[in-house]
Design an enzyme around this catalytic site. Structure first.
Site, mmCIF file in Angstrom:
data_model
loop_
_atom_site.group_PDB
_atom_site.id
_atom_site.type_symbol
_atom_site.label_atom_id
_atom_site.label_comp_id
_atom_site.label_asym_id
_atom_site.label_seq_id
_atom_site.Cartn_x
_atom_site.Cartn_y
_atom_site.Cartn_z
ATOM 1 C CG ASN A 42 -0.435 -0.204 2.528
ATOM 2 O OD1 ASN A 42 0.575 -0.865 2.701
ATOM 3 N ND2 ASN A 42 -1.088 0.357 3.523
ATOM 4 C CD GLU A 44 -1.594 4.654 4.680
ATOM 5 O OE1 GLU A 44 -1.124 5.508 5.464
ATOM 6 O OE2 GLU A 44 -2.333 3.711 5.039
ATOM 7 C CB CYS A 53 -5.187 -1.386 -1.812
ATOM 8 S SG CYS A 53 -6.573 -0.640 -0.955
ATOM 9 C CD GLU A 55 -5.329 -5.837 -1.331
ATOM 10 O OE1 GLU A 55 -4.741 -4.743 -1.230
ATOM 11 O OE2 GLU A 55 -6.121 -6.260 -0.489
ATOM 12 C CB CYS A 93 -8.702 -4.440 -3.975
ATOM 13 S SG CYS A 93 -7.497 -3.134 -3.638
HETATM 14 O O1 LIG Z 1 -6.744 -5.170 1.751
HETATM 15 C C1 LIG Z 1 -6.245 -4.081 2.084
HETATM 16 C C2 LIG Z 1 -6.737 -3.335 3.165
HETATM 17 C C3 LIG Z 1 -6.125 -2.128 3.446
HETATM 18 N N1 LIG Z 1 -5.083 -1.679 2.702
HETATM 19 C C4 LIG Z 1 -4.415 -0.416 3.043
HETATM 20 C C5 LIG Z 1 -5.107 0.840 2.613
HETATM 21 C C6 LIG Z 1 -4.594 1.822 3.636
HETATM 22 O O2 LIG Z 1 -3.308 2.276 3.254
HETATM 23 C C7 LIG Z 1 -4.421 0.986 4.892
HETATM 24 C C8 LIG Z 1 -5.554 1.101 5.867
HETATM 25 O O3 LIG Z 1 -6.760 0.734 5.309
HETATM 26 O O4 LIG Z 1 -4.281 -0.348 4.446
HETATM 27 C C9 LIG Z 1 -4.589 -2.416 1.652
HETATM 28 O O5 LIG Z 1 -3.614 -2.030 1.000
HETATM 29 N N2 LIG Z 1 -5.206 -3.582 1.365
HETATM 30 ZN ZN LIG Z 2 -8.130 -2.262 -1.673
#
Ligand SMILES: O=c1ccn([C@H]2C[C@H](O)[C@@H](CO)O2)c(=O)[nH]1
Ligand SMILES: [Zn+2]
Length: 144
Positions: A42, A44, A53, A55, A93
């Site tokens: 991920n 941010e 995310c 994925e 996702c």
């Molecule tokens: O399946 C997931 C769930 C959350 N996040 C990330 C998004 C955000 O940066 C943090 C909190 O939700 O986690 C993902 O990358 N994948």
């Molecule tokens: Zn996602």
């Protein structure tokens, strides 16, 4: 399919998570039908909605390098530090998976350790979803 290896790569990718706002660190490893693995974490942003995310990072890396056919994705995530829980993909996702993956073949693996995981088909993750890749095979093939 070597699921422990896929989870191991997701755990390694999680190390690169850029998550200074949530401190929730996620890694993913996406297996193509030809056996290649694309990883993602991920990423941010101070404008929270710009976050990507793990994925989708893995999917977009793969699709942007010409991949269209996928077998499985392993996902690991949780609060920064050792993994203590399973991580399930968000709705956005799941929709991206639906664009490219056969709902009854594609596996969504929620890992905690390489040996401790739960697996679901994409259809289980997104019941009654629209599945262009399954309905119209040509969506899954690179087009001119
Ligand atoms: O399946 C997931 C769930 C959350 N996040 C990330 C998004 C955000 O940066 C943090 C909190 O939700 O986690 C993902 O990358 N994948
Ligand atoms: Zn996602």
């Amino acid at each position: 399919m070597n699921i422990p290896e896929l989870i191991h790569k997701a755990i390694a990718a999680r190390e690169f998570a850029y998550a200074p706002y949530s401190n929730f660190c996620v890694g993913a490893a996406l297996l193509t039908k030809s056996g290649k693995i694309y990883t993602g974490c991920n990423v941010e942003n101070a404008g929270y909605s710009a976050t990507n995310c793990a994925e989708r990072t893995a999917f977009f890396k793969a699709v942007s390098e010409g991949e269209r056919e996928f077998a499985a994705i392993a996902i690991v995530g949780g609060p920064r530090g050792p993994l203590t829980e399973y991580c399930s993909p968000c709705g956005v996702c799941r929709q991206v998976m639906a664009e490219f993956c056969d709902p009854d073949e594609f596996l969504v693996i929620h890992g905690k350790t390489p040996e401790d995981y739960k697996q679901f088909t994409l259809r289980e993750m997104l019941p009654e979803g629209g599945f262009p890749a399954a309905n119209k095979g040509y969506f899954a093939k690179p087009q001119a």
